[in-house]
Design an enzyme around this catalytic site. Structure first.
Site, PDB file in Angstrom:
ATOM      1  N   LEU D 227      -6.339 -56.362  36.165  1.00 38.42           N
ATOM      2  CA  LEU D 227      -7.622 -57.163  36.247  1.00 38.42           C
ATOM      3  C   LEU D 227      -8.835 -56.004  36.412  1.00 38.42           C
ATOM      4  CD1 LEU D 227      -8.758 -59.912  36.732  1.00 38.42           C
ATOM      5  CD2 LEU D 227      -8.774 -59.418  39.310  1.00 38.42           C
ATOM      6  N   ASP D 228      -9.925 -56.229  35.336  1.00 38.10           N
ATOM      7  CA  ASP D 228     -10.992 -55.598  35.618  1.00 38.10           C
ATOM      8  C   ASP D 228     -10.704 -54.161  35.158  1.00 38.10           C
ATOM      9  OD1 ASP D 228     -12.134 -57.846  36.490  1.00 38.10           O
ATOM     10  OD2 ASP D 228     -12.310 -56.765  38.612  1.00 38.10           O
TER      11      ASP D 228
END
Lengths: 283, 283, 283, 283
Positions: D227-228
């Site tokens: 994520l991210d």
């Protein structure tokens, strides 16, 4: 030190990229960076900047140039230049009393951020002599009055002999005559203290204050006989408000001027700027 | 809902802030936000915007206004206004065929980002009727030709009766007559698709392309009888290069136009913009 | 030369602006500029910066301060300061080998753009001595090693006696100990070469390159015992792409660093920056 | 309609540009635009994007692709794609309740500024159905809870069959599972509401307020299992101050988010974005 640059301009037509890339490959020059632009998908102008690596470039540069003319240049009716990244451009800076643009160029050059060979600084005022001397660069003071302008420009042209692939007007507060520009024999970059074409001419910060604009800017452009009308290389702006006095606008403008001029000079020295008509292509 | 705003303009002189703050304190209005600007430290213009909280504001607003005139306003020869944040301004939007500025305003208003009461949209073309209808806002089509301009403007003025504390020209491609501007009775904000004063008039993106500028912009200003010359509220720019066609410049310009216009309208609706001569103070 | 500044911080409550403005009016001090901010419309923190003109300020400054404490300060439990614009802050700059931030401050100060009294430059390396000498400012070289750090900091603290209302770390590549920061007795501004909190710590440009970010930045903040965690004064960024090497990112970053640091120092010297918790209010 | 695009990625080596340009010239494809980038002057990665014009492209595209593999692709061990500009990419947009990113994409697509074929909008909430319907695009509501997540993702994958060359998460507030990302079979672009890597994770505007930053931003990146952490396509920031509440930061952030996401999607749809490791080259 074996890095070369080839810049090309011609009418757009099929096969240019292939011919140039083929030529370089046959001459054992490896493409490191390639920028290309066509003004139109049909019948436009074609611009290309190619950076290449060639073992022993210094020895073969003249030969490359000659071969290219015969094998590629004539066929496409090209304007082109071969340069070596190892030979920085010779630059003469012209200045009056404002020091901010001059110092920015001297300082970036000194710390290795802006690769050029500053051969001399010419000024119509003696004020900045010590500043320039501290960088070990010759400073020549040529006073100018209405009566002596022609003579002063003749002196300047003589000083430029063999000392300039580029002239930079770093807030030089005199208008160069058409004769000077015709004789100078190399490009001249000027920094104008406004976001052209707004506030062309003198006193742009006062005009900006009076008009109540919310951004002020600066423009680096090639000097032409039509003042403030030459091809634009770079522009930038900074936000202002009702709070800033004219003096404060000048201060903020000075900051924009020095970074805009430095970028324009750097791009020129890296052979990135090509002009056509009154505009520039930057590759 | 008990938030009020007081804006003040007068000649600068000692004691204004103390008098205003004293008045508010005595009337149980607590200062929440205070912006102040003097054009000069001596003999300049004084501007102040004060946001305050007053229990039961709606009931006492008229009284505050009356008392202020007597106790403070007259003494300093002030121009001032009291407004309640709970009463959003009535706004009429005028538009032609371009939808980007209109939709930005409608959409920001709908999602609660831009507090105003859009009473109607008036257009000289029928094209955007469905778009406006989807927001539940009346759309009135008033065609305009050279022959019918005076009549059309009379119709517009009638529609504006009681429906506008502000008129926004969201790319309305007609020039409002001096008569219209004299009669409209409220401020008119226009969005110009260039960084004024550069490229004033028609066709700014084509002019920008021809001049080879490296930034294009937009300007929101109050409309006055002198086209493109009214006080500037907000401006912004976006970077472009030789690569963008005129059509692409228009596309990028449209993005700047809508954010610049939205900011200008928002500041106006929050009573932040004060004009003096041909420039604005934004507090 | 009769311009004074009053900065105030206290818990928000009714009547502050009126009390302060009333006090100044009674003491014949005319408000020239007023900035105010409340963190909340109810029960927040109140900040105010007031610039005023008072005939013969130098003679009455101490008296103003004393009277204010009694008549206003105690009543609202305020933290406040009175300063005279005619007495620039004494600033000590600490630096290592990078010259760009140092030179920007020296040069802006010399040309009158950044009003401060640079009393000395302290460095853990001798490299920049000549540069500093050319501005006529004392340069003191205090080498630091792990073994000598405590002793070196003691020397630095001694040098700062009476010579610093502010310490600026202009790319000073040593971590100041908590003891130093506790003893220094004045604010310390640091420039961090990244857009904090991204890439805190060492080597931010390499990290930025590896992460493939499209913007790089710089952060000026007050130094606290928690490295890179102090209140932020100013930040800015510049656009980059895949093309820039880590060395080129450093070069572009250096340009952002010097303008961000210069702005932060200027705002501090103009008494514009107030801290509360870990953030700053800039008026 | 006869415009094609060729993107190439391989290990850098002499002769690539010549081979590609030669191939195109022999196949009567005229180069209209050429972007090239090498990560290093020796032994780096080579990226090239070529836009060309070829009479009757639709009829010969498959043949070009096959010939290229044999004559050029294998020799240099290239990854490459041929696409036709006349066939816009099929795009599925995933969204939750926030409308700003979705509407920006729909609206730019409708007015012809963003060339793609939006086949459907999938949401875990019903709120935006009417908005999407007004653009004539199918809206599919698939609720998601912890218990139903696997099933919901299976439904989503089925809907994507034949309907997506690209998935855009336009503030889709669910984390896509690694299984989903492995099975989706096309790139997924996400918009993160902060300037990554600062404030990764949830609640970035609150974190930004608490940290007192002076700029807030947004990041468009390819979604990966971490994520991210996926390759960044585009980022931008906007200036803020102590004055903005968290809600106001969200509002300003939303403006940055929609323009950053729109640019990223446009560049992807024009085959400009090439990824290598965790970063992107944009040509």
């Amino acid at each position: 030190s074996d890095i070369g640059r080839l810049t090309i301009h011609c009418a757009d037509q099929p096969g240019i990229v292939a011919a140039v890339a083929g030529f370089l490959a046959e001459h054992r020059a490896n493409i490191v960076e390639l920028g290309q632009f066509s003004t139109d998908s049909e019948a436009g102008e074609f611009f290309q900047r190619t950076v290449f690596h060639r073992e022993g470039l210094a020895q073969v540069l003249a030969e490359l140039d000659r071969d290219f003319a015969e094998q590629v240049g004539k066929r496409f009716d090209m304007t082109y230049t071969f340069t070596s990244a190892a030979t920085p451009k010779r630059v003469t800076i012209m200045v009056s009393k404002y020091d901010h643009c001059l110092l920015e160029l001297l300082w970036r050059n000194k710390r290795g951020d802006l690769d050029m060979n500053i051969t001399q600084v010419i000024s119509n005022h003696p004020d900045l002599e010590a500043d320039v001397a501290s960088f070990g660069i010759p400073f020549i003071h040529i006073p100018i009055s209405k009566a002596t302008k022609a003579e002063a420009e003749a002196q300047q042209l003589e000083l430029l002999q063999g000392k300039a692939d580029l002239v930079v007007m770093a807030r030089y507060m005199q208008i160069l005559s058409a004769e000077f520009l015709n004789s100078v024999g190399c490009p001249v970059i000027n920094i104008h203290h406004s976001f052209l074409p707004a506030f062309a001419g003198a006193g742009p910060y006062l005009k900006a204050k009076e008009r109540g604009v919310k951004l002020i800017g600066a423009t680096a452009h090639y000097a032409t006989a039509n003042l403030d009308e030459g091809p634009i290389i770079e522009q930038d702006v900074v936000r202002v408000s009702h709070r800033e006095s004219v003096a404060e606008l000048e201060r903020r403008g000075a900051e924009v001027e020095r970074s805009v001029l430095a970028r324009a000079v750097q791009w020129h020295c890296e052979d990135r700027v090509m002009t056509f008509g009154n505009s520039t292509t930057i590759l």
